[in-house]
Design a protein around this motif. Structure first.
Motif, PDB file in Angstrom:
ATOM      1  N   PHE A 150      38.588  51.494  45.060  1.00 21.87           N
ATOM      2  CA  PHE A 150      38.847  51.185  44.185  1.00 21.87           C
ATOM      3  C   PHE A 150      38.943  49.540  43.484  1.00 21.87           C
ATOM      4  O   PHE A 150      38.493  48.376  44.427  1.00 21.87           O
ATOM      5  N   ILE A 151      38.280  48.790  42.697  1.00 18.70           N
ATOM      6  CA  ILE A 151      38.542  47.721  42.094  1.00 18.70           C
ATOM      7  C   ILE A 151      39.916  47.129  41.176  1.00 18.70           C
ATOM      8  O   ILE A 151      39.763  48.024  39.534  1.00 18.70           O
ATOM      9  N   GLY A 152      40.649  45.945  41.242  1.00 22.17           N
ATOM     10  CA  GLY A 152      40.965  45.469  40.080  1.00 22.17           C
ATOM     11  C   GLY A 152      41.028  44.088  39.785  1.00 22.17           C
ATOM     12  O   GLY A 152      40.866  43.063  40.838  1.00 22.17           O
ATOM     13  N   GLY A 153      41.446  43.720  38.301  1.00 27.14           N
ATOM     14  CA  GLY A 153      41.470  42.567  38.525  1.00 27.14           C
ATOM     15  C   GLY A 153      42.551  41.495  39.249  1.00 27.14           C
ATOM     16  O   GLY A 153      43.731  42.646  39.304  1.00 27.14           O
ATOM     17  N   VAL A 154      42.638  40.285  39.414  1.00 30.57           N
ATOM     18  CA  VAL A 154      43.554  39.434  39.878  1.00 30.57           C
ATOM     19  C   VAL A 154      44.024  38.239  38.737  1.00 30.57           C
ATOM     20  O   VAL A 154      42.433  37.507  38.570  1.00 30.57           O
ATOM     21  N   THR A 155      45.734  38.229  38.693  1.00 28.20           N
ATOM     22  CA  THR A 155      45.203  37.112  37.883  1.00 28.20           C
ATOM     23  C   THR A 155      45.255  36.280  38.215  1.00 28.20           C
ATOM     24  O   THR A 155      44.760  34.648  37.481  1.00 28.20           O
ATOM     25  N   ALA A 156      45.592  35.651  39.407  1.00 25.54           N
ATOM     26  CA  ALA A 156      46.027  34.623  40.777  1.00 25.54           C
ATOM     27  C   ALA A 156      45.295  35.343  42.133  1.00 25.54           C
ATOM     28  O   ALA A 156      45.991  36.180  42.377  1.00 25.54           O
TER      29      ALA A 156
END
Length: 362
Positions: A150-156
Protein backbone atom coordinates in the motif's frame (compact mmCIF):
# COMPACT_ATOMS: atom_id res chain seq x y z
CA UNK A 1 14.10 39.38 8.11
CA UNK A 2 16.98 37.79 6.13
CA UNK A 3 16.66 34.27 4.76
CA UNK A 4 18.11 31.69 7.16
CA UNK A 5 20.27 29.25 5.22
CA UNK A 6 20.19 25.77 6.81
CA UNK A 7 23.89 25.03 6.20
CA UNK A 8 24.39 23.43 9.59
CA UNK A 9 21.47 21.09 9.04
CA UNK A 10 22.67 20.21 5.54
CA UNK A 11 26.12 19.41 6.87
CA UNK A 12 24.49 17.08 9.41
CA UNK A 13 22.59 15.45 6.56
CA UNK A 14 25.78 14.98 4.56
CA UNK A 15 27.47 13.40 7.57
CA UNK A 16 24.59 10.98 7.98
CA UNK A 17 24.83 10.05 4.30
CA UNK A 18 28.56 9.37 4.63
CA UNK A 19 27.89 7.11 7.62
CA UNK A 20 25.29 5.22 5.60
CA UNK A 21 27.63 4.84 2.65
CA UNK A 22 30.13 3.13 4.93
CA UNK A 23 27.52 0.79 6.38
CA UNK A 24 25.16 -0.05 3.53
CA UNK A 25 24.96 -1.15 -0.08
CA UNK A 26 24.27 0.97 -3.15
CA UNK A 27 20.49 0.57 -2.92
CA UNK A 28 20.46 1.93 0.62
CA UNK A 29 22.70 4.84 -0.33
CA UNK A 30 20.38 5.66 -3.23
CA UNK A 31 17.38 5.63 -0.90
CA UNK A 32 19.02 7.89 1.68
CA UNK A 33 20.25 10.21 -1.05
CA UNK A 34 16.71 10.88 -2.22
CA UNK A 35 15.55 11.34 1.37
CA UNK A 36 18.28 13.84 2.16
CA UNK A 37 17.94 15.70 -1.16
CA UNK A 38 14.17 15.91 -0.62
CA UNK A 39 14.60 17.27 2.90
CA UNK A 40 17.27 19.69 1.68
CA UNK A 41 14.98 20.92 -1.12
CA UNK A 42 12.29 21.69 1.45
CA UNK A 43 14.72 23.63 3.60
CA UNK A 44 16.26 25.55 0.71
CA UNK A 45 12.78 26.55 -0.48
CA UNK A 46 11.74 27.80 2.95
CA UNK A 47 11.42 31.34 4.12
CA UNK A 48 10.82 32.55 7.66
CA UNK A 49 7.17 32.62 8.71
CA UNK A 50 7.72 36.12 10.10
CA UNK A 51 8.88 37.30 6.67
CA UNK A 52 5.77 35.86 5.01
CA UNK A 53 3.55 37.57 7.57
CA UNK A 54 5.28 40.91 6.89
CA UNK A 55 5.18 40.53 3.11
CA UNK A 56 2.22 42.35 1.44
CA UNK A 57 1.95 39.82 -1.41
CA UNK A 58 0.79 36.52 0.21
CA UNK A 59 -3.00 36.14 0.39
CA UNK A 60 -4.74 36.98 3.68
CA UNK A 61 -5.93 33.36 4.03
CA UNK A 62 -2.33 32.11 4.14
CA UNK A 63 -1.29 34.79 6.61
CA UNK A 64 -4.20 33.85 8.87
CA UNK A 65 -3.10 30.20 8.78
CA UNK A 66 0.49 31.08 9.62
CA UNK A 67 -0.62 33.36 12.45
CA UNK A 68 -2.73 30.54 13.87
CA UNK A 69 0.19 28.13 13.58
CA UNK A 70 2.48 30.60 15.37
CA UNK A 71 0.03 30.90 18.26
CA UNK A 72 -0.37 27.11 18.37
CA UNK A 73 3.41 26.64 18.59
CA UNK A 74 3.57 28.93 21.63
CA UNK A 75 0.72 26.93 23.18
CA UNK A 76 2.54 23.66 22.40
CA UNK A 77 5.61 24.90 24.23
CA UNK A 78 3.91 26.54 27.18
CA UNK A 79 0.94 24.24 27.88
CA UNK A 80 1.89 20.92 26.28
CA UNK A 81 5.60 21.07 27.21
CA UNK A 82 6.54 20.07 23.68
CA UNK A 83 10.12 20.78 22.50
CA UNK A 84 9.27 23.31 19.79
CA UNK A 85 12.67 24.97 19.36
CA UNK A 86 12.85 26.39 15.83
CA UNK A 87 10.48 23.83 14.35
CA UNK A 88 7.86 25.29 11.99
CA UNK A 89 9.45 28.74 12.04
CA UNK A 90 9.87 28.56 8.24
CA UNK A 91 7.27 28.10 5.53
CA UNK A 92 7.38 26.21 2.20
CA UNK A 93 4.73 26.28 -0.51
CA UNK A 94 4.36 23.38 -2.98
CA UNK A 95 1.72 22.22 -5.40
CA UNK A 96 1.69 18.46 -4.82
CA UNK A 97 -1.00 17.18 -2.43
CA UNK A 98 1.43 15.33 -0.11
CA UNK A 99 4.89 16.11 1.16
CA UNK A 100 5.94 12.43 0.93
CA UNK A 101 4.36 9.05 0.28
CA UNK A 102 4.84 5.99 2.49
CA UNK A 103 5.16 2.42 1.29
CA UNK A 104 3.97 -0.41 3.50
CA UNK A 105 4.55 -4.08 2.66
CA UNK A 106 3.16 -7.14 4.46
CA UNK A 107 3.64 -10.83 3.55
CA UNK A 108 0.75 -12.42 1.70
CA UNK A 109 -0.27 -14.62 4.62
CA UNK A 110 0.66 -12.47 7.62
CA UNK A 111 -0.37 -9.28 9.36
CA UNK A 112 3.16 -8.48 10.55
CA UNK A 113 4.56 -5.72 8.34
CA UNK A 114 7.99 -5.75 6.78
CA UNK A 115 10.38 -3.48 8.64
CA UNK A 116 13.06 -1.23 7.21
CA UNK A 117 15.91 -0.38 9.55
CA UNK A 118 17.86 2.85 9.41
CA UNK A 119 20.90 4.29 11.18
CA UNK A 120 19.99 6.63 14.05
CA UNK A 121 16.18 6.34 13.90
CA UNK A 122 16.01 2.53 14.06
CA UNK A 123 13.37 0.32 12.44
CA UNK A 124 10.00 1.35 11.03
CA UNK A 125 7.23 -0.56 9.31
CA UNK A 126 6.99 1.92 6.44
CA UNK A 127 9.36 3.63 4.03
CA UNK A 128 8.96 7.25 2.97
CA UNK A 129 9.68 8.69 -0.46
CA UNK A 130 9.61 12.22 -1.81
CA UNK A 131 9.10 10.88 -5.35
CA UNK A 132 6.07 8.57 -5.75
CA UNK A 133 7.75 6.87 -8.72
CA UNK A 134 10.56 5.69 -6.42
CA UNK A 135 7.96 4.26 -4.06
CA UNK A 136 6.22 2.47 -6.91
CA UNK A 137 9.53 0.95 -8.06
CA UNK A 138 10.08 -0.60 -4.64
CA UNK A 139 6.44 -1.57 -4.41
CA UNK A 140 6.83 -3.56 -7.64
CA UNK A 141 9.70 -5.51 -6.09
CA UNK A 142 7.54 -6.49 -3.13
CA UNK A 143 4.62 -7.32 -5.42
CA UNK A 144 6.85 -9.79 -7.26
CA UNK A 145 7.51 -11.47 -3.91
CA UNK A 146 3.75 -11.87 -3.29
CA UNK A 147 3.62 -9.20 -0.58
CA UNK A 148 0.52 -7.10 0.01
CA UNK A 149 1.47 -3.45 -0.44
CA UNK A 150 0.00 0.00 0.00
CA UNK A 151 1.26 3.48 -0.88
CA UNK A 152 -0.35 6.37 0.95
CA UNK A 153 0.18 10.11 0.88
CA UNK A 154 1.56 11.76 4.02
CA UNK A 155 0.56 15.32 4.87
CA UNK A 156 3.48 15.85 7.24
CA UNK A 157 6.31 13.98 8.93
CA UNK A 158 8.80 14.52 11.73
CA UNK A 159 12.59 14.38 11.50
CA UNK A 160 12.62 13.74 15.28
CA UNK A 161 14.44 16.97 15.99
CA UNK A 162 17.40 16.31 13.67
CA UNK A 163 16.18 19.17 11.48
CA UNK A 164 13.96 22.21 12.03
CA UNK A 165 10.92 20.91 10.18
CA UNK A 166 9.16 23.65 8.17
CA UNK A 167 5.51 24.48 7.98
CA UNK A 168 4.31 23.86 4.45
CA UNK A 169 1.21 23.97 2.34
CA UNK A 170 0.28 20.44 3.46
CA UNK A 171 -0.46 22.00 6.85
CA UNK A 172 -2.03 25.23 5.65
CA UNK A 173 -4.51 23.49 3.32
CA UNK A 174 -6.15 21.89 6.37
CA UNK A 175 -8.91 23.44 8.49
CA UNK A 176 -7.45 25.29 11.47
CA UNK A 177 -8.23 22.65 14.09
CA UNK A 178 -6.76 19.84 12.00
CA UNK A 179 -3.66 21.90 11.20
CA UNK A 180 -3.09 22.61 14.89
CA UNK A 181 -3.66 18.96 15.81
CA UNK A 182 -1.14 17.85 13.18
CA UNK A 183 1.46 20.27 14.52
CA UNK A 184 1.00 18.80 18.01
CA UNK A 185 1.22 15.26 16.61
CA UNK A 186 4.47 15.82 14.75
CA UNK A 187 6.10 17.73 17.60
CA UNK A 188 5.34 14.87 19.98
CA UNK A 189 7.62 12.59 17.98
CA UNK A 190 10.49 14.75 19.26
CA UNK A 191 9.65 13.73 22.84
CA UNK A 192 9.60 9.93 22.74
CA UNK A 193 10.47 7.73 19.79
CA UNK A 194 10.78 3.99 20.28
CA UNK A 195 12.92 2.04 17.85
CA UNK A 196 10.90 -0.61 16.02
CA UNK A 197 7.48 0.05 17.55
CA UNK A 198 5.37 2.12 15.15
CA UNK A 199 2.18 1.37 17.09
CA UNK A 200 3.65 2.81 20.29
CA UNK A 201 5.04 5.91 18.58
CA UNK A 202 1.98 6.78 16.54
CA UNK A 203 -0.55 6.02 19.26
CA UNK A 204 1.38 8.24 21.68
CA UNK A 205 1.52 11.07 19.13
CA UNK A 206 -2.19 10.71 18.37
CA UNK A 207 -3.03 10.92 22.08
CA UNK A 208 -1.01 14.14 22.42
CA UNK A 209 -2.70 15.46 19.27
CA UNK A 210 -6.20 14.80 20.63
CA UNK A 211 -5.70 16.07 24.15
CA UNK A 212 -3.65 19.00 22.93
CA UNK A 213 -6.40 19.97 20.50
CA UNK A 214 -9.03 19.74 23.24
CA UNK A 215 -7.05 22.09 25.49
CA UNK A 216 -6.27 24.42 22.59
CA UNK A 217 -9.93 24.75 21.65
CA UNK A 218 -10.81 25.45 25.28
CA UNK A 219 -8.25 28.27 25.31
CA UNK A 220 -9.71 29.59 22.05
CA UNK A 221 -13.20 29.55 23.68
CA UNK A 222 -14.32 27.03 21.07
CA UNK A 223 -14.71 23.81 23.09
CA UNK A 224 -17.73 22.78 21.01
CA UNK A 225 -15.45 22.29 18.00
CA UNK A 226 -13.77 19.37 19.75
CA UNK A 227 -16.95 17.39 19.11
CA UNK A 228 -15.96 17.00 15.48
CA UNK A 229 -12.60 15.61 16.54
CA UNK A 230 -14.41 13.22 18.89
CA UNK A 231 -16.71 12.18 16.06
CA UNK A 232 -13.71 11.35 13.89
CA UNK A 233 -12.20 9.48 16.85
CA UNK A 234 -15.39 7.50 17.40
CA UNK A 235 -15.47 6.56 13.74
CA UNK A 236 -11.83 5.53 13.96
CA UNK A 237 -12.50 3.39 17.04
CA UNK A 238 -15.52 1.71 15.48
CA UNK A 239 -13.49 0.98 12.36
CA UNK A 240 -10.64 -0.32 14.50
CA UNK A 241 -13.04 -2.79 16.14
CA UNK A 242 -14.01 -4.10 12.70
CA UNK A 243 -10.37 -4.35 11.66
CA UNK A 244 -9.46 -6.11 14.92
CA UNK A 245 -12.20 -8.72 14.46
CA UNK A 246 -11.20 -9.30 10.85
CA UNK A 247 -7.57 -9.58 11.90
CA UNK A 248 -8.39 -12.34 14.38
CA UNK A 249 -10.14 -14.30 11.64
CA UNK A 250 -7.34 -13.72 9.16
CA UNK A 251 -4.62 -14.73 11.60
CA UNK A 252 -6.48 -17.98 12.25
CA UNK A 253 -6.49 -18.60 8.50
CA UNK A 254 -2.83 -17.75 8.09
CA UNK A 255 -1.89 -20.18 10.87
CA UNK A 256 -3.16 -23.00 8.64
CA UNK A 257 -0.45 -22.54 6.02
CA UNK A 258 0.87 -26.04 6.65
CA UNK A 259 -2.59 -27.58 6.34
CA UNK A 260 -4.21 -26.11 3.23
CA UNK A 261 -3.00 -25.02 -0.18
CA UNK A 262 -2.02 -21.44 -1.10
CA UNK A 263 -5.07 -21.30 -3.39
CA UNK A 264 -7.38 -22.15 -0.49
CA UNK A 265 -5.62 -19.61 1.73
CA UNK A 266 -6.08 -16.91 -0.91
CA UNK A 267 -9.77 -17.75 -1.31
CA UNK A 268 -10.38 -17.60 2.48
CA UNK A 269 -8.39 -14.39 2.71
CA UNK A 270 -10.35 -12.80 -0.14
CA UNK A 271 -13.65 -13.66 1.57
CA UNK A 272 -12.56 -12.05 4.82
CA UNK A 273 -11.29 -8.90 3.09
CA UNK A 274 -14.52 -8.61 1.12
CA UNK A 275 -16.57 -9.07 4.29
CA UNK A 276 -14.56 -6.37 6.07
CA UNK A 277 -15.23 -3.94 3.24
CA UNK A 278 -18.97 -4.70 3.34
CA UNK A 279 -19.02 -4.28 7.12
CA UNK A 280 -17.22 -0.95 6.87
CA UNK A 281 -19.60 0.34 4.20
CA UNK A 282 -22.59 -0.65 6.35
CA UNK A 283 -21.07 0.93 9.45
CA UNK A 284 -20.21 4.22 7.73
CA UNK A 285 -23.34 4.57 5.59
CA UNK A 286 -24.93 7.20 7.85
CA UNK A 287 -21.78 9.05 8.91
CA UNK A 288 -21.79 12.75 8.06
CA UNK A 289 -17.98 12.86 7.99
CA UNK A 290 -15.98 10.48 5.79
CA UNK A 291 -14.62 7.55 7.79
CA UNK A 292 -10.96 6.51 8.08
CA UNK A 293 -11.10 4.58 4.79
CA UNK A 294 -13.21 7.18 2.97
CA UNK A 295 -16.62 6.86 1.36
CA UNK A 296 -15.51 4.18 -1.09
CA UNK A 297 -12.69 2.16 0.44
CA UNK A 298 -10.26 0.17 -1.68
CA UNK A 299 -10.19 -3.59 -1.88
CA UNK A 300 -8.49 -4.27 1.44
CA UNK A 301 -5.27 -6.22 1.87
CA UNK A 302 -2.92 -7.02 4.74
CA UNK A 303 -1.06 -3.73 4.35
CA UNK A 304 -4.21 -1.64 4.87
CA UNK A 305 -5.07 -3.55 8.04
CA UNK A 306 -1.57 -3.52 9.50
CA UNK A 307 -1.17 0.22 8.92
CA UNK A 308 -4.53 1.12 10.44
CA UNK A 309 -3.96 -1.04 13.52
CA UNK A 310 -0.55 0.46 14.18
CA UNK A 311 -1.71 4.05 14.17
CA UNK A 312 -4.61 3.57 16.56
CA UNK A 313 -4.39 0.61 18.88
CA UNK A 314 -2.86 2.24 22.01
CA UNK A 315 -4.52 5.68 21.86
CA UNK A 316 -7.00 5.00 24.72
CA UNK A 317 -4.15 3.78 26.94
CA UNK A 318 -2.07 6.91 26.44
CA UNK A 319 -5.06 9.19 26.91
CA UNK A 320 -5.87 7.40 30.18
CA UNK A 321 -2.29 7.75 31.39
CA UNK A 322 -2.37 11.48 30.69
CA UNK A 323 -5.71 11.78 32.48
CA UNK A 324 -4.39 9.96 35.56
CA UNK A 325 -1.47 12.40 35.65
CA UNK A 326 -3.92 15.33 35.68
CA UNK A 327 -2.76 16.52 32.25
CA UNK A 328 0.69 17.41 33.54
CA UNK A 329 2.48 16.83 30.27
CA UNK A 330 6.01 16.78 31.69
CA UNK A 331 5.01 13.94 34.03
CA UNK A 332 3.21 12.21 31.17
CA UNK A 333 6.29 12.26 28.93
CA UNK A 334 8.43 10.84 31.71
CA UNK A 335 5.88 8.05 32.24
CA UNK A 336 5.81 7.28 28.51
CA UNK A 337 9.60 7.20 28.44
CA UNK A 338 9.52 4.71 31.32
CA UNK A 339 7.02 2.57 29.40
CA UNK A 340 9.29 2.54 26.38
CA UNK A 341 12.09 1.06 28.49
CA UNK A 342 10.04 -1.98 29.59
CA UNK A 343 10.13 -5.33 27.88
CA UNK A 344 7.54 -5.79 25.13
CA UNK A 345 5.49 -8.09 27.35
CA UNK A 346 5.52 -5.68 30.31
CA UNK A 347 4.72 -2.71 28.09
CA UNK A 348 1.81 -4.48 26.36
CA UNK A 349 0.36 -5.51 29.72
CA UNK A 350 0.49 -1.99 31.15
CA UNK A 351 -1.00 -0.45 28.00
CA UNK A 352 -3.82 -3.00 28.00
CA UNK A 353 -4.59 -2.24 31.67
CA UNK A 354 -4.66 1.51 30.99
CA UNK A 355 -6.93 1.02 27.98
CA UNK A 356 -9.40 -1.01 30.05
CA UNK A 357 -9.76 1.90 32.49
CA UNK A 358 -10.38 4.48 29.78
CA UNK A 359 -13.86 5.95 29.37
CA UNK A 360 -14.35 8.81 26.93
CA UNK A 361 -17.14 10.34 28.98
CA UNK A 362 -15.49 10.45 32.40
Amino acid sequence: MPFRHPMTQLSHASLILLMIAALAGCTSVQYYSQAISGQAALMWSAQPVAAVLNDPEPPPELKAKLATATTALAFASDRLALPVGDAYSDYVAFERPFVVVNLMAVPEFSLTPHQWCYPIVGCQSYRGYFDPDDARDEQAEFDQRQFDTFIGGVTAYSTLGWFDDPLHSGFTRLPDDRMVALIFHELSHRVVYMNGDTAFNESFATAVELEGLRLWLEQMSQPERFQQALTRLQQRNQTLALVADASVRLEAIYQRQQEISPEQLRAEKARQMSQLREDYLALSADWELPGPFGRQPPAFNNAHLALFRQYNQHVPAFRQLLRELNYHFDDFYRAVEALSELTEEQRSKQLATLAQRFDEHL
